[in-house]
Structures are given as structure tokens and as C-alpha cells.
Design a protein around this motif. Structure first.
Motif, PDB file in Angstrom:
ATOM      1  N   ALA A  95      37.374  56.847  36.543  1.00  0.00           N
ATOM      2  CA  ALA A  95      36.061  56.491  37.100  1.00  0.00           C
ATOM      3  C   ALA A  95      34.939  57.225  36.375  1.00  0.00           C
ATOM      4  N   ASP A  96      35.155  58.498  36.067  1.00  0.00           N
ATOM      5  CA  ASP A  96      34.135  59.255  35.331  1.00  0.00           C
ATOM      6  C   ASP A  96      33.886  58.651  33.954  1.00  0.00           C
ATOM      7  N   THR A 140      36.400  43.783  35.584  1.00  0.00           N
ATOM      8  CA  THR A 140      34.954  43.985  35.516  1.00  0.00           C
ATOM      9  C   THR A 140      34.269  42.651  35.230  1.00  0.00           C
ATOM     10  N   THR A 152      37.978  47.820  46.019  1.00  0.00           N
ATOM     11  CA  THR A 152      39.204  48.581  45.791  1.00  0.00           C
ATOM     12  C   THR A 152      40.296  48.054  46.708  1.00  0.00           C
ATOM     13  N   PHE A 195      34.215  57.156  43.642  1.00  0.00           N
ATOM     14  CA  PHE A 195      33.530  56.094  42.898  1.00  0.00           C
ATOM     15  C   PHE A 195      32.010  56.237  42.928  1.00  0.00           C
ATOM     16  N   ALA A 239      30.870  58.863  40.607  1.00  0.00           N
ATOM     17  CA  ALA A 239      31.055  58.509  39.196  1.00  0.00           C
ATOM     18  C   ALA A 239      30.038  57.479  38.726  1.00  0.00           C
ATOM     19  N   PHE A 240      29.694  56.518  39.602  1.00  0.00           N
ATOM     20  CA  PHE A 240      28.859  55.392  39.183  1.00  0.00           C
ATOM     21  C   PHE A 240      27.434  55.471  39.722  1.00  0.00           C
ATOM     22  N   PHE A 280      39.135  47.424  41.511  1.00  0.00           N
ATOM     23  CA  PHE A 280      40.306  48.230  41.203  1.00  0.00           C
ATOM     24  C   PHE A 280      41.493  47.796  42.058  1.00  0.00           C
ATOM     25  N   ILE A 329      42.067  47.144  36.417  1.00  0.00           N
ATOM     26  CA  ILE A 329      40.621  47.071  36.640  1.00  0.00           C
ATOM     27  C   ILE A 329      40.090  45.730  36.159  1.00  0.00           C
ATOM     28  N   LEU A 382      42.632  59.011  38.630  1.00  0.00           N
ATOM     29  CA  LEU A 382      41.648  58.008  39.056  1.00  0.00           C
ATOM     30  C   LEU A 382      40.229  58.539  38.843  1.00  0.00           C
ATOM     31  N   LYS A 383      40.005  59.795  39.148  1.00  0.00           N
ATOM     32  CA  LYS A 383      38.685  60.387  38.917  1.00  0.00           C
ATOM     33  C   LYS A 383      38.353  60.395  37.429  1.00  0.00           C
ATOM     34  N   GLY A 426      39.262  53.011  31.710  1.00  0.00           N
ATOM     35  CA  GLY A 426      37.929  52.974  32.315  1.00  0.00           C
ATOM     36  C   GLY A 426      36.839  52.608  31.332  1.00  0.00           C
TER      37      GLY A 426
END
Length: 355
Positions: free
Chosen positions: A129-130, A163, A148, A41, A44-45, A114, A161, A125-126, A89
Motif C-alpha cells: 500500500a505504501d 486498478t 477490499t 490504506f 498510505a493513500f 484488493f 489488485i 500489505l502495508k 503495488g
């Protein structure tokens, strides 16, 4: 999302982001959780708030006199997780940004939570997240905090998810659903139905001559340009779940008005129209994730349409109807054959799990 302490405690085998899977330890709050946050994470962020490694992000909202804060939250349970034009995502970022933007606000920050199912592939998951990181960077709105949790195998559905977005509404701006007035006009930023049909076609493994892609997109840039030209826009709303029909019924109820739509003016892509006919669906009730409805005074309609059409996300903007005086609050539509019909609320769930 706390930064991982593992780098200070000797060697720890890196996550297997190709073949590894989520396990219960990734949600237990210990070393595995910290490693997941740091190696997946945080990468990615990545931004200064997340790098601080605290349980929450501390920020000072840039408020000028007369400005207000707005906060919106959204949960995303779309199935399938990956679909033409996006994934859960990017959708989670766009959906919440658009909710903030429909208040006339400039989005500032996002949070992301998440719920992962035990056994979910880390590679997927990657990828998710990407996509979230790319969407937030493209929008200029960082994800600055999150959480998470992991549930046992069979008690989730891969990943859910949630947000939350925070933004600032400029002084004098009010785009709430209660402000529509008889004589106002109804504008739509483009064609309807792509998102819901893209989800359904992927879910049901349907193939069409032309691929139908989700319209998922962040609308705050378009909204900012619209408000710069016409700060007196009465109402802004994005027609997501329940589609255009449900959105207009909501506004009619909030404003105690009626509406009259022109069926011939409402744009629907030919492939979406064909898919709806095949599936027995009405595009008026299908979710969109990159379109908006704007209601404004008739005198402002031309200026507003002009500025919408100058933006990539509004180039196909059209006027689709008008606000009427109606004590019953009915939304009606003038059909292509010259008659009229009631466009009622969505009854039940036409397309489940589309956002």
C-alpha cells in the motif's frame, strides 16, 4: 474505502503492522474492515476524497470543448509480489496510468480494489500500500476510492489488485491502434525485456553478474511532452503482456497494414539478452512496464525522437522499423544476417503471472 468508525466507539487495539495477518474479519465489512482501511490504506493513500469516507468518490471532470473521457482497468496477479525495481503495488499504479496515457489522455484519478488471502502478513500489505501511495503521488494521480475483500486461506495467492484509471483526452488527439498508415515509422522508447526477466529471475532464484530490474514506470509525462510537439501521433501503445511482437501484431491487425522491423535497431540490454538465451526466451515477446511504441508519419519522426530523448523515460528512444502495405497484415523482421523472418503472435504463455 469508508473511513473507520472505531475511533468513536472507545479504545480499539491498533493493527499489528509488524507481525499481524489478514483474517476473514478484515473483509467482512465490520469494525475490522474499517480499522484496516483507516490504519493502513487511508494512511498510505491519504487524500480529500478518501477522507470523506463515502462508498464512491464524487468529482467533476475538467472537460473543455472537444475533450473526451477515457477509462482503463487492469488486474494485477504478479508473482512474486516483490521484485527488483518494484512490487505489485507500484506496478498496479503504473500499469493503469500507462493504459490511460496510451489513449493520449491526461490521467486524473485512480481506484484500487484488493483481494486478500486470509493469513497474508499485514507488514507486506502495508509495504504494498505504501508503494502504491508513493507511486500515485509521484505521478500526481490520487487513488480516490476502492474496495477490499478477503478469501479463505488457500483460495488466493496473497494479494491481487485491480486498478481503474480515468483521464481526459485533449481535443483533436487520437492515438488508437487503427490509425497506422503505410510509410509511417515505428519508434520505441527504450530497451525491451527488463520487466519480464526481472520477474523470472526472482521467481527462479537466478543470479546474474548485473541485477536485472523491472522498468516499471508511469509514462504519462513522456506522452504529454510527445503530444505537445507532435499532436498528430498516429498510434501509442505500451508493449506489456506478449511484449513488443504481440503489440505490433495487434496494431497491424487493427490498421490492416504490415510492418518491417530492423532487428539490429531494437535495443536489448546485454544482461537481458544473456538471461533470455539461458532461459530459452525471445525478448520480443517479454513484457515491459515502462516502455512505449509510437507510430507516426515519417516527416514527424525526427522531432518526435528528439523530444522523447529529452525525457528520462525516453532517452534511449530509437526508430525500429516502418509500416508497410500488406493485405496479410504480417509483421516481419530484417535479421542481423540480412534475411527476413515473420514475427508472429505469441503462442501460449511464455511467462505467466508477470503483471
Amino acid at each position: 474505502m469508508n473511513a473507520s468508525p472505531t475511533v468513536k466507539r472507545g479504545y480499539v487495539r491498533p493493527l499489528n503492522l509488524r507481525d499481524g495477518r489478514v483474517d476473514m474479519g478484515h473483509g467482512a465489512g465490520g469494525r475490522a474492515s474499517a480499522q484496516l482501511i483507516e490504519e493502513l490504506f487511508l494512511k498510505a493513500f491519504d487524500n480529500p476524497w478518501l477522507r470523506e469516507g463515502n462508498d464512491g468518490a464524487v468529482f467533476v471532470p475538467p472537460l473543455a470543448p472537444g475533450e473526451k473521457m477515457v477509462m482503463a482497468t487492469d488486474a494485477h496477479v504478479v508473482s512474486p509480489l516483490f521484485f527488483p525495481g518494484g512490487d505489485i503495488g507500484s506496478l498496479a499504479v503504473h500499469g493503469t496510468l500507462n493504459d490511460v496515457a496510451m489513449s493520449g489522455a491526461r490521467p486524473l484519478y485512480l481506484s484500487a480494489s484488493f483481494i486478500l488471502e486470509e493469513g497474508f502478513p499485514l507488514a507486506d500489505l502495508k509495504r504494498i500500500a505504501d508503494a502504491m501511495g508513493a507511486a500515485s503521488r509521484a505521478a500526481g494521480v490520487p487513488i480516490i476510492t476502492g474496495d477490499t475483500k478477503v478469501v479463505e486461506r488457500g483460495k488466493g495467492d496473497g494479494v491481487f489488485i485491480s486498478t481503474t484509471g480515468i483521464g481526459v483526452v485533449p481535443a483533436g488527439i487520437d492515438t488508437g491502434g487503427h490509425r497506422a498508415r503505410p510509410g509511417d515509422v515505428i519508434l520505441l522508447s527504450g530497451s525491451i525485456g527488463e520487466h519480464g526477466v526481472a520477474i523470472m529471475s526472482k521467481r527462479e532464484s537466478l543470479e546474474f553478474d548485473t541485477e536485472i530490474r523491472s522498468d516499471s514506470a508511469a509514462l504519462h509525462g513522456l506522452v504529454a511532452q510527445m503530444l505537445e510537439v507532435v499532436p498528430g501521433i498516429r498510434v501509442l501503445r505500451d508493449p506489456t503482456r506478449g511484449g513488443l511482437a504481440t503489440t505490433l501484431n495487434e496494431i497491424a491487425g487493427q490498421s490492416s497494414v504490415g510492418m518491417l522491423l530492423d532487428e539490429a535497431a531494437i535495443p536489448v540490454l546485454p544482461q537481458v539478452d544473456a538471461a533470455c538465451e539461458l532461459l530459452g526466451l525471445d525478448p520480443l515477446y517479454i513484457a515491459n512496464e515502462g516502455k512505449l511504441v509510437a507510430i507516426c508519419a515519417e516527416a514527424d519522426a525526427r522531432s518526435l525522437l528528439d523530444v522523447m530523448r529529452q525525457h528520462p523515460l525516453g532517452r534511449d528512444a530509437v526508430q525500429i522499423g516502418s509500416v508497410q502495405e500488406d493485405a496479410h497484415g504480417f509483421v516481419q523482421m530484417r535479421t542481423r544476417f540480412g534475411g527476413r523472418r515473420i514475427v508472429d503472435w505469441l503462442s501460449g504463455e511464455q511467462l505467466p503471472r508477470i503483471c
